[in-house]
Design a protein around this motif. Sequence first.
Motif, PDB file in Angstrom:
ATOM      1  N   GLY A   1      23.526 -36.644  52.714  1.00  0.00           N
ATOM      2  CA  GLY A   1      24.397 -37.785  52.462  1.00  0.00           C
ATOM      3  C   GLY A   1      23.859 -39.113  52.943  1.00  0.00           C
ATOM      4  O   GLY A   1      24.608 -40.079  53.050  1.00  0.00           O
ATOM      5  N   GLY A   2      22.568 -39.186  53.211  1.00  0.00           N
ATOM      6  CA  GLY A   2      21.969 -40.423  53.713  1.00  0.00           C
ATOM      7  C   GLY A   2      21.639 -41.401  52.609  1.00  0.00           C
ATOM      8  O   GLY A   2      20.475 -41.592  52.265  1.00  0.00           O
ATOM      9  N   GLU A   3      22.665 -42.045  52.065  1.00  0.00           N
ATOM     10  CA  GLU A   3      22.474 -42.960  50.944  1.00  0.00           C
ATOM     11  C   GLU A   3      21.663 -44.195  51.321  1.00  0.00           C
ATOM     12  O   GLU A   3      21.020 -44.791  50.471  1.00  0.00           O
ATOM     13  N   LYS A   4      21.675 -44.571  52.608  1.00  0.00           N
ATOM     14  CA  LYS A   4      20.945 -45.759  53.044  1.00  0.00           C
ATOM     15  C   LYS A   4      19.557 -45.424  53.576  1.00  0.00           C
ATOM     16  O   LYS A   4      18.779 -46.310  53.862  1.00  0.00           O
ATOM     17  N   GLY A   5      19.255 -44.151  53.726  1.00  0.00           N
ATOM     18  CA  GLY A   5      17.958 -43.737  54.244  1.00  0.00           C
ATOM     19  C   GLY A   5      17.050 -43.273  53.130  1.00  0.00           C
ATOM     20  O   GLY A   5      17.355 -43.407  51.951  1.00  0.00           O
ATOM     21  N   ARG A   6      15.918 -42.710  53.530  1.00  0.00           N
ATOM     22  CA  ARG A   6      14.982 -42.201  52.528  1.00  0.00           C
ATOM     23  C   ARG A   6      14.031 -41.216  53.158  1.00  0.00           C
ATOM     24  O   ARG A   6      13.876 -41.172  54.367  1.00  0.00           O
ATOM     25  N   GLY A   7      13.400 -40.435  52.307  1.00  0.00           N
ATOM     26  CA  GLY A   7      12.384 -39.483  52.738  1.00  0.00           C
ATOM     27  C   GLY A   7      11.093 -39.741  51.989  1.00  0.00           C
ATOM     28  O   GLY A   7      11.107 -40.188  50.845  1.00  0.00           O
ATOM     29  N   LYS A   8       9.978 -39.475  52.644  1.00  0.00           N
ATOM     30  CA  LYS A   8       8.660 -39.718  52.048  1.00  0.00           C
ATOM     31  C   LYS A   8       7.733 -38.589  52.468  1.00  0.00           C
ATOM     32  O   LYS A   8       7.700 -38.210  53.628  1.00  0.00           O
ATOM     33  N   LYS A   9       6.987 -38.051  51.515  1.00  0.00           N
ATOM     34  CA  LYS A   9       6.008 -37.004  51.792  1.00  0.00           C
ATOM     35  C   LYS A   9       4.615 -37.615  51.736  1.00  0.00           C
ATOM     36  O   LYS A   9       4.264 -38.270  50.758  1.00  0.00           O
ATOM     37  N   VAL A  10       3.823 -37.404  52.779  1.00  0.00           N
ATOM     38  CA  VAL A  10       2.472 -37.929  52.880  1.00  0.00           C
ATOM     39  C   VAL A  10       1.517 -36.741  52.943  1.00  0.00           C
ATOM     40  O   VAL A  10       1.633 -35.897  53.820  1.00  0.00           O
ATOM     41  N   GLU A  11       0.580 -36.688  51.989  1.00  0.00           N
ATOM     42  CA  GLU A  11      -0.354 -35.565  51.951  1.00  0.00           C
ATOM     43  C   GLU A  11      -1.794 -35.960  52.225  1.00  0.00           C
ATOM     44  O   GLU A  11      -2.634 -35.099  52.473  1.00  0.00           O
ATOM     45  N   LYS A  12      -2.094 -37.248  52.171  1.00  0.00           N
ATOM     46  CA  LYS A  12      -3.460 -37.728  52.393  1.00  0.00           C
ATOM     47  C   LYS A  12      -3.437 -38.814  53.459  1.00  0.00           C
ATOM     48  O   LYS A  12      -2.464 -39.568  53.568  1.00  0.00           O
ATOM     49  N   GLU A  13      -4.522 -38.897  54.190  1.00  0.00           N
ATOM     50  CA  GLU A  13      -4.617 -39.885  55.268  1.00  0.00           C
ATOM     51  C   GLU A  13      -4.366 -41.300  54.758  1.00  0.00           C
ATOM     52  O   GLU A  13      -3.718 -42.104  55.425  1.00  0.00           O
ATOM     53  N   GLU A  14      -4.855 -41.583  53.549  1.00  0.00           N
ATOM     54  CA  GLU A  14      -4.691 -42.929  52.992  1.00  0.00           C
ATOM     55  C   GLU A  14      -3.217 -43.271  52.760  1.00  0.00           C
ATOM     56  O   GLU A  14      -2.845 -44.443  52.697  1.00  0.00           O
ATOM     57  N   GLU A  15      -2.377 -42.271  52.577  1.00  0.00           N
ATOM     58  CA  GLU A  15      -0.955 -42.494  52.304  1.00  0.00           C
ATOM     59  C   GLU A  15      -0.136 -42.707  53.578  1.00  0.00           C
ATOM     60  O   GLU A  15       1.004 -43.143  53.516  1.00  0.00           O
ATOM     61  N   LEU A  16      -0.741 -42.388  54.734  1.00  0.00           N
ATOM     62  CA  LEU A  16       0.015 -42.420  55.984  1.00  0.00           C
ATOM     63  C   LEU A  16       0.546 -43.806  56.313  1.00  0.00           C
ATOM     64  O   LEU A  16       1.718 -43.963  56.640  1.00  0.00           O
ATOM     65  N   GLU A  17      -0.295 -44.827  56.215  1.00  0.00           N
ATOM     66  CA  GLU A  17       0.147 -46.184  56.549  1.00  0.00           C
ATOM     67  C   GLU A  17       1.317 -46.600  55.667  1.00  0.00           C
ATOM     68  O   GLU A  17       2.302 -47.161  56.144  1.00  0.00           O
ATOM     69  N   GLU A  18       1.225 -46.309  54.380  1.00  0.00           N
ATOM     70  CA  GLU A  18       2.315 -46.626  53.452  1.00  0.00           C
ATOM     71  C   GLU A  18       3.583 -45.863  53.839  1.00  0.00           C
ATOM     72  O   GLU A  18       4.677 -46.419  53.833  1.00  0.00           O
ATOM     73  N   GLY A  19       3.419 -44.597  54.178  1.00  0.00           N
ATOM     74  CA  GLY A  19       4.567 -43.790  54.574  1.00  0.00           C
ATOM     75  C   GLY A  19       5.240 -44.311  55.827  1.00  0.00           C
ATOM     76  O   GLY A  19       6.468 -44.313  55.931  1.00  0.00           O
ATOM     77  N   LEU A  20       4.451 -44.797  56.769  1.00  0.00           N
ATOM     78  CA  LEU A  20       5.012 -45.331  58.007  1.00  0.00           C
ATOM     79  C   LEU A  20       5.708 -46.665  57.792  1.00  0.00           C
ATOM     80  O   LEU A  20       6.539 -47.074  58.597  1.00  0.00           O
TER      81      LEU A  20
END
Length: 105
Positions: A60-79
């Motif tokens: 029920g977290g309508e104001k939140g979000r989830g993100k899956k990071v699978e590569k090191e390059e994606e980590l900064e974006e995910g954070l």
Amino acid sequence: IGDGSFQVTAVDLSTLIRYGYKVRIILLNNDGYTIERGIFEGKYNDIGKWKYGQLVEAFGGEKGRGKKVEKEEELEEGLKEDGEGVVLVECVTEKMDMSEAAREG
């Protein structure tokens, strides 16, 4: 938090959402209890394969979000993911990814 520990306490995510906390959770997904695998290998170290990034919405977290990071390059974006509620960033690692100290026991 590790994926195994998270599965034991996942219901607390619902509490964070219900009370409107703005929290960032970094979840390390190494496909089970890796530290335990370093001690004893067995099926009891395996856990279910959850879609962690979808749990914020499922609880029920309508104001939140989830993100899956699978590569090191994606980590900064995910954070950098931002939300008005809970942000859960799932970082997928290798199954036996652990420190040298843990390997040496």
